[in-house]
Design an enzyme around this catalytic site. Structure first.
Site, mmCIF file in Angstrom:
data_model
loop_
_atom_site.group_PDB
_atom_site.id
_atom_site.type_symbol
_atom_site.label_atom_id
_atom_site.label_comp_id
_atom_site.label_asym_id
_atom_site.label_seq_id
_atom_site.Cartn_x
_atom_site.Cartn_y
_atom_site.Cartn_z
ATOM 1 N N TYR A 11 0.824 -1.216 0.000
ATOM 2 C CA TYR A 11 0.000 0.000 0.000
ATOM 3 C C TYR A 11 0.865 1.276 0.000
ATOM 4 C CZ TYR A 11 -3.178 3.379 2.316
ATOM 5 O OH TYR A 11 -3.908 4.478 2.679
ATOM 6 N N GLY A 36 1.895 -8.057 -0.833
ATOM 7 C CA GLY A 36 1.757 -7.045 -1.892
ATOM 8 C C GLY A 36 1.024 -7.605 -3.100
ATOM 9 N N ALA A 74 9.121 -2.677 2.986
ATOM 10 C CA ALA A 74 8.617 -4.030 3.228
ATOM 11 C C ALA A 74 8.722 -4.388 4.702
ATOM 12 C CB ALA A 74 9.422 -5.037 2.405
ATOM 13 N N ALA A 75 7.722 -5.053 5.219
ATOM 14 C CA ALA A 75 7.754 -5.523 6.610
ATOM 15 C C ALA A 75 6.468 -6.270 6.915
ATOM 16 C CB ALA A 75 7.887 -4.356 7.585
ATOM 17 N N THR A 117 7.418 3.409 12.466
ATOM 18 C CA THR A 117 6.023 3.501 12.899
ATOM 19 C C THR A 117 5.894 4.239 14.220
ATOM 20 O OG1 THR A 117 4.158 2.164 13.702
ATOM 21 C CG2 THR A 117 6.314 1.204 13.971
ATOM 22 N N TYR A 141 5.712 -5.792 17.018
ATOM 23 C CA TYR A 141 5.784 -4.991 15.793
ATOM 24 C C TYR A 141 6.605 -3.716 16.038
ATOM 25 C CZ TYR A 141 4.390 -1.729 12.166
ATOM 26 O OH TYR A 141 4.417 -0.795 11.176
ATOM 27 N N PHE A 169 2.268 7.628 11.383
ATOM 28 C CA PHE A 169 1.081 7.506 12.221
ATOM 29 C C PHE A 169 0.036 6.720 11.400
ATOM 30 C CE2 PHE A 169 1.932 9.557 16.301
ATOM 31 C CZ PHE A 169 3.284 9.784 16.092
ATOM 32 N N ILE A 204 -17.071 -0.736 16.805
ATOM 33 C CA ILE A 204 -16.266 0.322 17.427
ATOM 34 C C ILE A 204 -15.681 -0.272 18.703
ATOM 35 C CG2 ILE A 204 -16.382 2.579 18.572
ATOM 36 C CD1 ILE A 204 -18.678 3.267 16.654
ATOM 37 N N ARG A 218 -6.760 9.195 16.871
ATOM 38 C CA ARG A 218 -5.566 8.887 16.068
ATOM 39 C C ARG A 218 -5.287 10.048 15.116
ATOM 40 N NH1 ARG A 218 -5.339 5.804 19.396
ATOM 41 N NH2 ARG A 218 -5.065 3.536 19.380
HETATM 42 N N1 UFG Z 1 -10.943 0.528 15.309
HETATM 43 C C1 UFG Z 1 -12.268 0.230 15.495
HETATM 44 N N2 UFG Z 1 -12.831 -0.711 14.689
HETATM 45 C C2 UFG Z 1 -12.155 -1.356 13.697
HETATM 46 C C3 UFG Z 1 -10.791 -1.031 13.508
HETATM 47 C C4 UFG Z 1 -10.225 -0.098 14.344
HETATM 48 O O1 UFG Z 1 -12.929 0.778 16.387
HETATM 49 O O2 UFG Z 1 -12.734 -2.206 12.983
HETATM 50 C C5 UFG Z 1 -10.327 1.559 16.168
HETATM 51 C C6 UFG Z 1 -9.140 1.037 16.942
HETATM 52 O O3 UFG Z 1 -9.553 0.479 18.163
HETATM 53 C C7 UFG Z 1 -8.311 2.306 17.104
HETATM 54 C C8 UFG Z 1 -8.600 3.099 15.846
HETATM 55 O O4 UFG Z 1 -9.798 2.567 15.318
HETATM 56 O O5 UFG Z 1 -8.772 3.030 18.205
HETATM 57 C C9 UFG Z 1 -7.530 2.977 14.790
HETATM 58 O O6 UFG Z 1 -7.226 1.617 14.599
HETATM 59 P P1 UFG Z 1 -6.350 1.066 13.387
HETATM 60 O O7 UFG Z 1 -6.302 -0.424 13.516
HETATM 61 O O8 UFG Z 1 -6.852 1.633 12.107
HETATM 62 O O9 UFG Z 1 -4.928 1.698 13.639
HETATM 63 P P2 UFG Z 1 -3.984 1.646 14.924
HETATM 64 O O10 UFG Z 1 -3.988 3.021 15.502
HETATM 65 O O11 UFG Z 1 -4.307 0.541 15.833
HETATM 66 O O12 UFG Z 1 -2.594 1.251 14.268
HETATM 67 C C10 UFG Z 1 -1.888 2.075 13.378
HETATM 68 C C11 UFG Z 1 -1.107 1.227 12.400
HETATM 69 C C12 UFG Z 1 -0.116 0.388 13.110
HETATM 70 C C13 UFG Z 1 0.768 1.254 13.941
HETATM 71 C C14 UFG Z 1 -0.044 2.127 14.835
HETATM 72 C C15 UFG Z 1 0.875 3.093 15.488
HETATM 73 O O13 UFG Z 1 -1.988 0.402 11.690
HETATM 74 O O14 UFG Z 1 0.676 -0.297 12.165
HETATM 75 O O15 UFG Z 1 -0.995 2.866 14.091
HETATM 76 O O16 UFG Z 1 0.209 3.859 16.359
HETATM 77 F F1 UFG Z 1 1.555 0.485 14.705
#
Ligand code: UFG
Length: 336
Positions: A11, A36, A74-75, A117, A141, A169, A204, A218
């Site tokens: 992505y 990918g 990549a990771a 990250t 991670y 972020f 949620i 976020r």
């Molecule tokens: N969330 C929901 N429902 C969902 C998915 C997510 O409520 O179906 C909430 C999560 O609980 C969180 C927010 O939406 O509060 C964002 O969640 P994401 O999974 O979209 O993203 P994260 O903040 O957990 O993670 C992202 C990146 C990670 C990285 C992290 C660093 O995906 O790779 O930010 O802060 F490590």
């Protein structure tokens, strides 16, 4: 420049490849296609379908292609998976990352930009998060990304590697050509849009956080803004660029946050998505997801200062709107 992009079929990688090509650089993509998509690699880039973890083969590739700089996207990048299977994260992110650094050293490639990250910070004491915030990752991670950042810093001091680690972020949105397709999908915005398409109901994860509406906050950044920053970071690793080491001085490893500097709650995202798609999106409230910090918002001052970068697509509507437009054109993701 001739640039090797690992993960260039993913992505963030694929949108960055588009940007590098647009700026006139030659791009070789190294991607084993484990997560990918072949179709995500633009026609102007040369795809090598292999792993970056094979040191000898990667060193050969770097020499053969006369690569000047590496963009290492990549990771393995799923927090939950990293807790269940840390071995995979240490093997691919750390062992593989060191193999790539070693290949670069063997081939004499001294310019490196690394996809790191915000997960390196763990649960920060204060917000917004600056780069001086202590690194205390709370999952494998984030820990494996921090370990590679550390290695890069020591490579700068000992071997003169010029580098920028970019701490992303929450990346969101799509380009005209490329969008976000993960399997499984754990991220909020794709899950919201999946619910808008009637494929699932959004859950949620918790409404009892210490935030104004009770849902987590976020910092969402448009993938095209991220791609702009990658180009600028690669430029900052030029041999005569004082940002990664003045002439006659040791090389420097920079670490920069990439966020838009604003926080949005899960409910903000849901409401913005409803405005974009023009209809209510089915959702329910579930329990908290383990390991989610309540608030993660970046200070992006250093990236602005050092790179002369600024996020230009910083509204949720723009991010979600571009993701929605891409999904409408790719109902089955990258499958035809
Ligand atoms: N969330 C929901 N429902 C969902 C998915 C997510 O409520 O179906 C909430 C999560 O609980 C969180 C927010 O939406 O509060 C964002 O969640 P994401 O999974 O979209 O993203 P994260 O903040 O957990 O993670 C992202 C990146 C990670 C990285 C992290 C660093 O995906 O790779 O930010 O802060 F490590």
């Amino acid at each position: 420049m001739r640039i090797l992009v690992t993960g260039g079929a993913g992505y963030v990688g694929s949108v960055s490849v588009e940007r590098l090509l647009e700026a006139g650089h030659a791009v070789v993509v190294l991607d084993d296609l484990s997560t990918g998509h072949r179709a995500a690699v633009p026609a102007g880039a040369h795809l090598v379908a292999a792993s970056y973890g094979d040191e000898a083969a990667t060193a050969d590739l770097l020499e053969r292609e006369r690569i000047d700089a590496i963009l290492h996207c990549a990771a393995r990048s799923l927090v939950g998976e990293s807790i269940a299977d840390p071995a995979r994260y240490y093997r691919d992110n750390v062992v593989g990352g060191i193999a790539l650094l070693e290949a670069a050293r063997r081939a004499g490639v001294g310019r490196f930009v690394f996809s790191s990250t915000a997960a390196v910070y763990g649960v920060p004491d204060a917000t917004p998060i600056t780069e001086n915030t202590p690194l205390r990752p709370i999952n494998p991670y984030g820990e494996t990304k921090r370990t590679v950042e550390d290695a890069i810093r020591w490579y700068a001091a000992a071997y003169g590697l010029r580098s920028v680690s970019l701490r992303y972020f929450n990346v969101a949105g799509a380009s005209e050509r490329n969008g976000e397709v993960h399997e499984p999908e754990t991220h909020l915005i794709p899950n919201v849009l999946r619910a808008a398409e009637g494929r699932t109901t959004l859950t949620i994860y918790g409404t009892d956080y210490p935030t104004p509406d009770g849902t987590c906050i976020r910092d969402y950044i448009h993938v095209a803004d991220l791609a702009d920053a990658h180009l600028l970071a690669l430029e900052a690793t030029a041999p005569d660029d004082p940002r990664t080491g003045a002439a006659g001085e040791p090389a420097l490893a920079l670490a920069l946050n990439l966020g838009n500097g604003d926080g949005f709650s899960v409910l903000d995202v849901l409401r913005a998505a409803e405005r974009v798609v023009g209809q209510p999106i089915p959702h329910r409230v579930g329990p908290r997801r383990a390991g989610d910090p309540p608030i993660l918002v970046a200070s992006n001052a250093r990236a602005r200062d050092v790179l002369g970068w600024a996020p230009r697509r910083d509204s949720l509507e723009e991010m979600i709107g571009s993701a929605w437009a891409w999904r409408r054109r790719h109902a089955n993701g990258y499958e035809r």
